[in-house]
Design a protein around this motif. Structure first.
Motif, PDB file in Angstrom:
ATOM      1  N   LEU A   9       0.941  -1.157  -0.056  1.00  0.00           N
ATOM      2  CA  LEU A   9      -0.032   0.033  -0.109  1.00  0.00           C
ATOM      3  C   LEU A   9       0.990   1.179   0.137  1.00  0.00           C
ATOM      4  CD1 LEU A   9      -2.957  -0.722   2.567  1.00  0.00           C
ATOM      5  CD2 LEU A   9      -3.020   0.099   0.200  1.00  0.00           C
ATOM      6  N   ILE A  10       1.850   1.297   0.858  1.00  0.00           N
ATOM      7  CA  ILE A  10       2.767   2.310   0.872  1.00  0.00           C
ATOM      8  C   ILE A  10       3.525   2.653  -0.477  1.00  0.00           C
ATOM      9  CG2 ILE A  10       4.725   3.437   2.239  1.00  0.00           C
ATOM     10  CD1 ILE A  10       3.453   2.215   4.531  1.00  0.00           C
ATOM     11  N   LEU A  11       4.093   1.481  -0.775  1.00  0.00           N
ATOM     12  CA  LEU A  11       4.930   1.608  -1.878  1.00  0.00           C
ATOM     13  C   LEU A  11       4.223   1.986  -3.443  1.00  0.00           C
ATOM     14  CD1 LEU A  11       7.483  -1.463  -1.947  1.00  0.00           C
ATOM     15  CD2 LEU A  11       7.839   1.110  -1.823  1.00  0.00           C
ATOM     16  N   THR A  12       3.004   1.707  -3.346  1.00  0.00           N
ATOM     17  CA  THR A  12       2.131   1.864  -4.486  1.00  0.00           C
ATOM     18  C   THR A  12       2.314   3.555  -5.236  1.00  0.00           C
ATOM     19  OG1 THR A  12       0.551   0.343  -4.027  1.00  0.00           O
ATOM     20  CG2 THR A  12      -0.223   1.815  -5.767  1.00  0.00           C
ATOM     21  N   PRO A  13       1.919   4.584  -3.989  1.00  0.00           N
ATOM     22  CA  PRO A  13       2.321   6.017  -4.589  1.00  0.00           C
ATOM     23  C   PRO A  13       3.804   6.277  -4.329  1.00  0.00           C
ATOM     24  CG  PRO A  13       0.994   5.928  -2.204  1.00  0.00           C
ATOM     25  CD  PRO A  13       1.415   4.576  -3.023  1.00  0.00           C
ATOM     26  N   LEU A  14       4.377   5.682  -3.304  1.00  0.00           N
ATOM     27  CA  LEU A  14       5.826   5.920  -3.096  1.00  0.00           C
ATOM     28  C   LEU A  14       6.991   5.915  -4.146  1.00  0.00           C
ATOM     29  CD1 LEU A  14       7.410   7.437  -0.641  1.00  0.00           C
ATOM     30  CD2 LEU A  14       8.015   5.153   0.249  1.00  0.00           C
ATOM     31  N   LEU A  15       6.647   4.535  -4.638  1.00  0.00           N
ATOM     32  CA  LEU A  15       7.867   4.063  -5.637  1.00  0.00           C
ATOM     33  C   LEU A  15       7.657   4.987  -6.705  1.00  0.00           C
ATOM     34  CD1 LEU A  15       9.773   2.052  -6.350  1.00  0.00           C
ATOM     35  CD2 LEU A  15       8.217   0.639  -7.478  1.00  0.00           C
ATOM     36  N   PRO A  16       6.684   5.424  -7.426  1.00  0.00           N
ATOM     37  CA  PRO A  16       6.624   6.176  -8.620  1.00  0.00           C
ATOM     38  C   PRO A  16       7.374   7.639  -8.218  1.00  0.00           C
ATOM     39  CG  PRO A  16       4.579   5.157  -8.509  1.00  0.00           C
ATOM     40  CD  PRO A  16       5.200   4.704  -7.220  1.00  0.00           C
ATOM     41  N   LEU A  17       6.818   7.974  -7.031  1.00  0.00           N
ATOM     42  CA  LEU A  17       7.377   9.189  -6.505  1.00  0.00           C
ATOM     43  C   LEU A  17       8.819   9.286  -6.379  1.00  0.00           C
ATOM     44  CD1 LEU A  17       5.863  11.785  -5.603  1.00  0.00           C
ATOM     45  CD2 LEU A  17       5.890  11.112  -3.270  1.00  0.00           C
ATOM     46  N   ALA A  47      -7.112 -10.372  -0.255  1.00  0.00           N
ATOM     47  CA  ALA A  47      -7.850  -9.612   1.002  1.00  0.00           C
ATOM     48  C   ALA A  47      -7.870  -8.096   0.901  1.00  0.00           C
ATOM     49  CB  ALA A  47      -7.199  -9.809   2.349  1.00  0.00           C
ATOM     50  N   ASP A  48      -8.687  -7.498   1.402  1.00  0.00           N
ATOM     51  CA  ASP A  48      -8.638  -5.801   1.581  1.00  0.00           C
ATOM     52  C   ASP A  48      -7.404  -5.637   2.417  1.00  0.00           C
ATOM     53  OD1 ASP A  48     -10.861  -5.609   0.313  1.00  0.00           O
ATOM     54  OD2 ASP A  48     -12.013  -4.923   1.619  1.00  0.00           O
ATOM     55  N   ALA A  49      -6.887  -4.368   2.282  1.00  0.00           N
ATOM     56  CA  ALA A  49      -5.879  -4.141   3.235  1.00  0.00           C
ATOM     57  C   ALA A  49      -5.900  -2.563   3.526  1.00  0.00           C
ATOM     58  CB  ALA A  49      -4.468  -4.127   2.137  1.00  0.00           C
ATOM     59  N   ALA A  50      -5.371  -1.999   4.662  1.00  0.00           N
ATOM     60  CA  ALA A  50      -5.500  -0.732   5.177  1.00  0.00           C
ATOM     61  C   ALA A  50      -4.351  -0.606   5.765  1.00  0.00           C
ATOM     62  CB  ALA A  50      -6.874  -0.529   6.066  1.00  0.00           C
ATOM     63  N   VAL A  51      -3.874   0.652   6.081  1.00  0.00           N
ATOM     64  CA  VAL A  51      -2.758   1.048   6.819  1.00  0.00           C
ATOM     65  C   VAL A  51      -3.138   2.468   7.301  1.00  0.00           C
ATOM     66  CG1 VAL A  51      -1.386   1.786   4.751  1.00  0.00           C
ATOM     67  CG2 VAL A  51      -0.343   1.462   6.900  1.00  0.00           C
ATOM     68  N   GLY A  61      -4.203   8.145   5.796  1.00  0.00           N
ATOM     69  CA  GLY A  61      -4.063   6.553   5.681  1.00  0.00           C
ATOM     70  C   GLY A  61      -4.205   6.111   4.346  1.00  0.00           C
ATOM     71  N   LEU A  62      -4.022   4.824   4.164  1.00  0.00           N
ATOM     72  CA  LEU A  62      -4.242   4.356   2.787  1.00  0.00           C
ATOM     73  C   LEU A  62      -4.875   3.125   2.866  1.00  0.00           C
ATOM     74  CD1 LEU A  62      -0.488   4.696   1.376  1.00  0.00           C
ATOM     75  CD2 LEU A  62      -2.681   6.049   0.704  1.00  0.00           C
ATOM     76  N   ALA A  63      -5.814   2.608   1.918  1.00  0.00           N
ATOM     77  CA  ALA A  63      -6.431   1.390   2.086  1.00  0.00           C
ATOM     78  C   ALA A  63      -7.122   0.965   0.595  1.00  0.00           C
ATOM     79  CB  ALA A  63      -7.735   1.605   3.140  1.00  0.00           C
ATOM     80  N   LEU A  64      -7.097  -0.288   0.614  1.00  0.00           N
ATOM     81  CA  LEU A  64      -7.617  -0.545  -0.762  1.00  0.00           C
ATOM     82  C   LEU A  64      -9.009  -1.437  -0.294  1.00  0.00           C
ATOM     83  CD1 LEU A  64      -7.585  -1.111  -3.861  1.00  0.00           C
ATOM     84  CD2 LEU A  64      -6.537  -3.252  -3.202  1.00  0.00           C
ATOM     85  N   ASP A  65     -10.256  -0.938  -0.594  1.00  0.00           N
ATOM     86  CA  ASP A  65     -11.435  -1.661  -0.195  1.00  0.00           C
ATOM     87  C   ASP A  65     -12.001  -2.256  -1.254  1.00  0.00           C
ATOM     88  OD1 ASP A  65     -11.909   0.914  -1.288  1.00  0.00           O
ATOM     89  OD2 ASP A  65     -13.497   1.431   0.101  1.00  0.00           O
ATOM     90  N   LEU A 115      -6.177   5.247  -3.243  1.00  0.00           N
ATOM     91  CA  LEU A 115      -5.932   4.466  -2.127  1.00  0.00           C
ATOM     92  C   LEU A 115      -6.430   5.418  -0.758  1.00  0.00           C
ATOM     93  CD1 LEU A 115      -2.953   2.634  -2.945  1.00  0.00           C
ATOM     94  CD2 LEU A 115      -5.153   1.709  -3.225  1.00  0.00           C
ATOM     95  N   ALA A 116      -6.536   6.779  -0.958  1.00  0.00           N
ATOM     96  CA  ALA A 116      -6.623   7.278  -0.038  1.00  0.00           C
ATOM     97  C   ALA A 116      -7.828   7.422   0.885  1.00  0.00           C
ATOM     98  CB  ALA A 116      -6.494   8.686  -0.197  1.00  0.00           C
ATOM     99  N   THR A 117      -7.631   7.317   2.259  1.00  0.00           N
ATOM    100  CA  THR A 117      -8.883   7.087   3.072  1.00  0.00           C
ATOM    101  C   THR A 117      -9.554   8.280   3.703  1.00  0.00           C
ATOM    102  OG1 THR A 117      -7.610   6.770   4.873  1.00  0.00           O
ATOM    103  CG2 THR A 117      -7.859   4.699   3.818  1.00  0.00           C
ATOM    104  N   GLU A 118      -8.772   9.459   3.427  1.00  0.00           N
ATOM    105  CA  GLU A 118      -9.496  10.529   4.088  1.00  0.00           C
ATOM    106  C   GLU A 118      -9.260  11.501   3.195  1.00  0.00           C
ATOM    107  OE1 GLU A 118      -7.081  13.143   5.544  1.00  0.00           O
ATOM    108  OE2 GLU A 118      -5.840  12.118   4.439  1.00  0.00           O
ATOM    109  N   LEU A 119     -10.237  12.704   3.252  1.00  0.00           N
ATOM    110  CA  LEU A 119      -9.942  14.008   2.578  1.00  0.00           C
ATOM    111  C   LEU A 119      -8.818  14.541   2.080  1.00  0.00           C
ATOM    112  CD1 LEU A 119     -13.327  15.730   4.100  1.00  0.00           C
ATOM    113  CD2 LEU A 119     -13.133  14.210   1.978  1.00  0.00           C
ATOM    114  N   VAL A 120      -7.977  15.020   3.261  1.00  0.00           N
ATOM    115  CA  VAL A 120      -6.898  15.594   2.914  1.00  0.00           C
ATOM    116  C   VAL A 120      -5.804  14.993   2.021  1.00  0.00           C
ATOM    117  CG1 VAL A 120      -4.789  16.687   4.076  1.00  0.00           C
ATOM    118  CG2 VAL A 120      -6.890  16.812   5.091  1.00  0.00           C
ATOM    119  N   GLY A 121      -5.735  13.474   2.326  1.00  0.00           N
ATOM    120  CA  GLY A 121      -4.880  12.406   1.491  1.00  0.00           C
ATOM    121  C   GLY A 121      -5.502  12.623   0.031  1.00  0.00           C
TER     122      GLY A 121
END
Lengths: 434, 480, 498
Positions: A9-17, A47-51, A61-65, A115-121
């Protein structure tokens, strides 16, 4: 398993960055594809994932629902992969380092927003995506493309502002910014209508929903195919996803707002159909396809907005719908490109002239410059200059010089001494006795 | 404490006199003799200071006859501070003059300046009004001779005018003394203070003495002689004159006002304050318009003297404290400024402000001294000038006399304007190269040391102010 | 002397003493001067580190020196002071490195670095001041120490700018002095106290207090460049780039803004000031400044001039945040003190890099400069986006708290101001970025210097990159312990005793 999905989850946006820094990907083959790998792996996780990332931004936070996230992510991976493969082919020259950087930045923003779980993200990632996409449009584009990109940028800024206001309202009402908390809080809030309006304006501008679709059409005609492919998957799909995430769907029934949205949707569908019917060439079809798709989505969304129960029943399909929109637009683009192979991009002559809104903006700036912005300082400068003149006025100088000369005369001095003495004595005498 | 009984107050008058004689007799050894004397006098002032601090006010009857017949020497906190600042300035001027004067002028300078010092010390220690007159006269003569030291038409002209003014002022003062003696049969300040009551004689005496002293203090509009005299004198002499000599007549006025004259209505005080305000504004404006550096500094003295008189209408311990503190810090800062001006003049051969860009860059220490002294004179923190201005402002606000606040602030702004007008040239790039004359290091450091002292005065204010309370010179006749 | 009293003095001395020594160094002793400069800066940072740790754990650092009977010079390290001290001592280190690179080989460096150190001493003094008179002292010292830096180049333009600067600041200082004296006569104390020391005064004095407030704000507003007192700032940009950077990010404008914070927090107390009806006009003035500064920036072609007007606008955010008078807005205002410093110093560093490396001074000359100096322009872009308030930069965090605070206190008009300002910021920064990244270079650069394989000297590039990185990092990690945001919240909690 859980640890792995967290990292993915973390790597998904981080790696391209990370790979967006040219030095870090210098020795990597196929960097644009490699950047997609974590997302692909994430999709493979059943499975669903969330961090939770409480240290990030204002607590993120990041999550895949399964419902809303998985389909769009799958679509995004597909389209991004295709676009990455098309990228070097553009113009037949090897991919430019900066173009790849823009591409990766946009990718990071696009995946992160899903993947973002909240508005600011969500907001942050989508802003990154928006500016990155703008850079993609502009770099290497021709004059009409740049002009269209500029319109896109202006709309993007306005949209960001509207969303920022909405964000503030949500945060101040709900006290936090997680999607789950904001939706019910905003549904119950007295300023729900304003919030909904802000969100609608913001995402409508980003998605190119009628009547804010002005940037879509010229873009789809003049930008390189690898980028046009992304049009549906990146700005449009993310914006639609944002609508679903941000609006208090399923919690509130806002018939008025729903009606407006549906009206916009209907208008979008009609205008798209008319436009597609009128134009012979298929150059602008992807754009109108976008408008059509977003119109359809708006009709459905309006229904959900008007009645919470409706959304409760059909809302689960939103993710799939968005994915379909993105894919459909991409396919449309591909089809057009295939039909057009060998031909040069057709840039309409009429597009060289600035659009009406640009002319107006320029005129407003000019007028403002003439009216207030330069006049005020000039006034002040004039005032200061006047004061300086006053200082230089002969009379002043003469008074100072003459006074000093007069005082230096003996007669005058003696008289003054005597006068001072008398005055002191008299003053003492007349007031001291009491 | 073995020196507890030493009559320092007598020694510090006699020592510089003796030194002056010695310098006069052995002109070739003048320099070491003078510096030795200066050191000795400074030690004497310190000794007297120690006695006053530990034992309180000191009164010494010279020859054993006390008032009302004999001569009394009286040392309280106020006189001690004046003595101290005199010693500090004199020492620095001594160091400075060592490099400044060529052989011939130096022969006259050392005895004269020591003579001046003796007169000053005697003046600050005198407790009766006739004695004050004598010391004032001696002081004036020594000062005139020092001004004439520079030679040339301008200096002689200035000195002549200075002499006449001094005589006129002393004469007026002497008349006042005579009237008072005739009326009350005593010359002693303290006794006068007890006996004096409102009567025409007193008012006449007050008018005469005030007019004479104001003329000697060069309060606006009677300042006409000061710029010429101070600007045409050699730099160390200008420093002495601006820092000390004009303050001496102010000191006498202050003493009279506080003790001898009966309390009057606020009108006289307001009048003096008004003249002071006029001086602050007029002097500031004139300073701003000068094209020669030394004249500019001289006019700023006119303005600064005006501040001292603002204390009269403010008439409170705080106001007087402010005025005295201003006097101290101005003495030190103005010394530094005249020294810096002298350095610049020596270096470039001229003191035209507009052409300073050729010299200012090469004399960083001097410009620093000028700048730091300017900080104190314009009353920016941290400096003695700031403390003084703060006290004056506070007194003005507490007594609800807003017009003085305006004058104080406006005067500060005018000062800042001319200080930075000069400083601004220090940063321009020299356009025309020219052959400079070397300035002895001692001259630069003396100026800087004085300027730094002026700044440091802003950080040690409680001590001088506590010292000022010894003998409570401001407790009784607060004037208004 | 105990450690609690010695530490604030040491923090001051760590820049004062090297500065004084540097004044007397001959021009050619480059190595010694550099060593002294850096040693002082690093030492100060270390001392500040110790101090911040202590403050966080409740140690009471205070040094006193009697100034007048009843009035002391007080140096005290409270949380608000630490916010500013950390900012200034850190940015001093960075700017020193930059200045060493920037001024390499130019004349009068001893003088420059001497005054540079004095300037920082004064800034730290302003931060640590424990009462209004100490504040005033260092505030004026700052004026004096900055003037030689502004006129450093010695050109006629520089002298004119210096004169304008002095006219404004000395007049402002005079107003501040009057206000301070008056306040002292009314209250009998000047010591900064949490939630103010004036609320106990008799109601009949409230009129006088309002007038004093206007005097104080006018005096401080000169340095904080509130309209209509901002005239000196755009002119002062003729100074060398490190000076502009320090002036705009740390020293002068921040001292003014910090002073306004102090007056509102620790002299009047926000609640009391709001009760007197003083905060709303101030907020409106700040809002007008925000908009006006941005509007003026829009029409400047000189890069540093545009940045200067942007400072006018951005510094007013701080005042706006404080004057909105809600706990969240205060957090926003305080944290912007740090954030604006980071962003603006980045921008000025980059402007200096462009001027030093390529001779670019005007925006119209910047076409395609992103290709020639990608790292510099990356830093510039981060700073510019931060100014617009784009997440996840620090600018976003500031705006977020300002907006939340405005909503919290029901002052919706502030949101409109924020939005308008963001729009204008975008309008004057994005064209620069566009020109730099996407336009083709017009031809030769005005005055190019060769740095071999690197785009410019390390000493110029590294500071810009560091501050740009922090612009991002403090935004991304806003909630990390000891981040500016956390520290600002800590201060606001103290003020509002939540």
């Amino acid at each position: 398993m859980n640890g792995v999905s967290t990292w993915l989850l973390i790597l998904t946006p981080l790696l391209p960055l990370v790979l967006a820094v040219p030095a870090l990907r210098a020795r990597l083959p196929w960097p644009c594809h490699v950047a997609l790998l974590p997302a692909l792996a994430l999709l493979a996780m059943p499975a669903d994932a969330a961090v939770d990332l409480p240290w990030l931004l204002l607590g993120s936070g990041l999550a895949l629902d399964a419902g809303l996230g998985r389909w769009p992510l799958a679509m995004a991976v597909l389209v991004w992969g295709a676009a990455a493969s098309l990228l070097p082919a553009a113009g037949g020259r090897p991919v430019d380092a900066r173009l790849a950087s823009w591409f990766l930045l946009t990718l990071s923003g696009g995946l992160g927003a899903i993947l973002a779980t909240e508005l600011v993200g969500f907001f942050s990632f989508s802003v990154l995506m928006g500016y990155g996409f703008y850079a993609l449009l502009v770099s290497g584009g021709d004059v009409p493309a740049r002009r269209a990109a500029r319109v896109y940028l202006v709309l993007l800024i306005v949209a960001d502002l509207a969303l920022f206001e909405a964000l503030l309202m949500a945060a101040s009402t709900a006290g936090e910014t997680a999607f789950e908390a904001v939706r019910p809080a905003m549904a119950a809030s007295p300023s729900a209508a304003l919030y909904v309006a802000m969100v609608l304006v913001g995402f409508a501008a980003r998605a190119g929903l009628w009547p804010l679709h002005v940037w879509l059409v010229p873009l789809s005609r003049s930008v390189r195919p690898g980028v046009v492919l992304l049009l549906g998957a990146v700005p449009v799909a993310t914006a639609l996803l944002g609508l679903v995430r941000w609006l208090p769907l399923g919690d509130a029934s806002l018939p008025g707002a729903g009606l407006v949205v549906q009206g916009m949707g209907v208008a979008a569908v009609l205008s798209a159909l008319v436009a597609m019917a009128r134009r012979r060439g298929c150059a602008s079809w992807p754009a109108w396809g976008c408008v059509l798709a977003t119109g359809l989505f708006a009709i459905a969304l309006g229904a959900g907005l008007a009645d919470a129960a409706v959304w409760g029943r059909f809302g689960g399909w939103a993710g799939l719908f968005i994915a379909a929109v993105g894919l459909a637009v991409a396919l449309l683009v591909a089809a057009c490109a295939w039909r057009r192979t060998g031909g040069v991009p057709v840039a309409g002559r009429a597009d060289d002239a600035p659009a009406w809104f640009e002319r107006w903006a320029a005129a407003a700036v000019r007028r403002a410059a003439r009216l207030g912005m330069e006049t005020l300082p000039r006034w002040r400068a004039a005032g200061l200059a006047g004061a300086a003149c006053l200082w230089r006025v002969r009379a002043w100088r003469r008074a100072l010089d003459g006074g000093e000369r007069l005082l230096q005369r003996w007669a005058c001095a003696v008289i003054l001494v005597v006068l001072v003495g008398i005055v002191v004595a008299l003053a003492g005498a007349s007031f001291g006795g009491r | 404490m073995p020196f507890a009984g030493v009559p320092w107050e007598v020694l510090i008058i006699l020592l510089p006199l003796a030194g002056a004689m010695a310098c006069f007799l052995w002109p070739r050894r003048a320099l070491p003799l003078a510096l030795l004397t200066a050191l000795a006098v400074s030690v004497g002032v310190a000794g007297l200071g120690w006695q006053v601090v530990t034992q309180g006010v000191k009164r010494h009857a010279v020859g054993g006859w006390g008032a009302p017949l004999g001569i009394d020497l009286y040392a309280d906190g106020l006189s001690l501070l004046m003595l101290a600042v005199t010693a500090v300035v004199a020492l620095a001027v001594g160091v400075y003059a060592r490099g400044y004067f060529k052989a011939r002028a130096a022969r006259a300078f050392w005895p004269l300046s020591l003579f001046l010092w003796a007169a000053l010390n005697a003046l600050f220690l005198s407790a009766d009004i006739f004695n004050l007159y004598v010391t004032l006269e001696l002081l004036g003569l020594a000062a005139v001779a020092l001004v004439a030291l520079a030679g040339g038409a301008a200096a002689l002209n200035g000195a002549m005018r200075y002499l006449l003014v001094g005589l006129l002022g002393s004469l007026a003062y002497l008349l006042g003394v005579a009237l008072l003696y005739h009326g009350f049969g005593s010359l002693d300040l303290a006794i006068l203070g007890e006996r004096v009551e409102a009567s025409p004689v007193v008012w006449a005496a007050m008018g005469l003495m005030s007019a004479g002293l104001l003329l000697k203090t060069a309060l606006f509009p009677l300042h006409f002689w000061l710029p010429a005299a101070h600007a045409s004198a050699p730099a160390p002499v200008s420093a002495l004159l601006s820092a000390l000599v004009v303050k001496a007549s102010f000191y006498i006025l202050l003493r009279l006002w506080l003790t001898a004259f009966p309390p009057t209505d606020a009108v006289v005080a307001q009048l003096l304050g008004l003249l002071g305000a006029g001086a602050v504004l007029w002097g500031g404006m004139q300073a701003l318009r000068q094209t020669r550096l030394k004249l500019l500094v001289a006019y700023s003295t006119v303005a600064q003297l005006g501040y001292l008189f603002l204390a009269f209408p403010l008439a409170s311990v705080m106001g007087w404290g402010g005025a005295i503190y201003l006097l101290l810090s101005h003495a030190v800062a103005k010394t530094a400024m005249f020294m810096a001006a002298g350095n610049i003049r020596r270096f470039g051969g001229h003191d035209r402000i507009a052409d300073l860009d050729r010299v200012a860059q090469r004399l960083p220490l001097t410009i620093a001294a000028f700048g730091l002294a300017g900080v104190s004179i314009m009353g920016l923190p941290p400096s003695g000038g700031f403390i003084a201005k703060w006290l004056l402002l506070e007194a003005a606000v507490r007594t609800n006399q807003w017009w003085w606040v305006v004058v104080l602030v406006a005067g500060g702004l005018l000062t800042a304007a001319w200080v930075f007008r000069v400083i601004g040239y220090a940063f321009t790039q020299a356009r025309v190269p020219h052959a400079p004359r070397a300035v002895p290091v001692g001259m630069e450091w003396a100026a800087l040391a004085m300027a730094v002292t002026a700044i440091v005065l802003g950080l040690v204010a409680p001590w001088p102010l506590a010292l000022l309370a010894v003998g409570a010179p401001f407790a009784g006749g607060a004037g208004g | 002397m105990s450690g609690e009293a010695a530490l604030p003095l040491l923090v001051l001395a760590s820049s004062l003493l090297p500065g004084l020594v540097i004044f007397f160094l001959p021009e050619q002793r480059v190595a010694l001067r550099t060593t002294l400069n850096l040693a002082g800066a690093v030492l100060k940072l270390a001392l500040v580190g110790v101090m911040i740790w202590g403050v966080f754990h409740g140690v009471h650092y205070e040094a006193r020196l009697p100034l007048l009977p009843g009035l002391d010079l007080v140096l005290r390290a409270d949380p608000l002071a630490m916010l500013f001290v950390v900012l200034s001592s850190f940015l001093w280190l960075v700017t020193t490195v930059y200045a060493i690179g920037y001024l390499e080989g130019s004349p009068h460096r001893s003088r420059f670095f001497g005054f540079f150190s004095l300037c920082v001493t004064a800034t730290v003094g302003v931060a640590l001041a424990g009462n209004l008179i100490t504040f005033l002292l260092f505030y004026e010292l700052l004026t004096l120490a900055t003037y030689p830096l502004i006129v450093h180049r010695g050109t006629d333009e520089a002298r004119r700018a210096g004169r304008t600067y002095l006219i404004y600041t000395i007049a402002g200082g005079a107003l501040l002095l009057i206000g301070t004296v008056w306040l002292y006569t009314l209250s009998g104390t000047l010591a900064f106290t949490s939630r103010g020391f004036l609320s106990g005064l008799d109601a009949s004095l409230h009129g006088a207090l309002a007038v004093i407030f206007v005097l104080l704000i006018a005096g401080l507003g000169v340095k904080a460049a509130l309209i209509p007192l901002h005239g000196w700032l755009p002119q002062a940009m003729v100074a060398p780039a490190p000076v502009s950077a320090l002036l705009h990010a740390v020293a002068v404008v921040k001292a003014g803004a910090f002073g306004i914070v102090r007056v509102l927090h620790d002299v009047y107390g926000i609640q009391f000031a709001a009760g007197l009806g003083l905060t709303l006009p101030l907020a409106m003035l700040a809002a007008a400044t925000v908009v006006y500064g941005s509007l003026r920036a829009l029409f400047q072609d000189d890069l540093k001039r545009r940045l200067a007007f942007s400072t006018v606008s951005q510094v007013a955010y701080i005042v706006l945040g404080i004057a909105i008078a809600g706990p969240l807005a205060v957090v926003g205002g305080l944290v912007h003190l740090v954030h604006q410093g980071l962003m603006k110093i980045t921008l000025f560093f980059c402007a200096g890099n462009l001027a030093e490396t390529l001779g670019i001074h005007k925006i119209s000359e910047m076409d395609g400069v992103g290709r020639r100096m990608p790292w510099t322009m990356t830093a510039f872009s981060i700073g510019a986006l931060g100014m617009i308030g784009v997440p996840p930069t620090v600018g976003f965090i500031s705006k977020w708290y300002l907006g939340l605070g405005a909503l919290e206190t029901g002052q919706g008009w502030v949101i409109a101001v924020l939005a308008g300002s963001s729009l204008l910021n975008a309008a004057y920064f994005l064209p620069i970025l566009y020109a730099a990244w996407f336009k083709a270079p017009a031809g030769d650069w005005p005055a190019e210097r060769d740095f071999g394989r690197r785009e410019t000297a390390w000493a110029l590039l590294a500071p810009s990159l560091l501050t740009a990185f922090l612009t991002l990092a403090f935004g991304l990690l806003a909630l990390a312990p000891f981040s500016p945001l956390q520290w600002a919240s800590f201060i606001a909690d103290l003020e509002y005793a939540r």
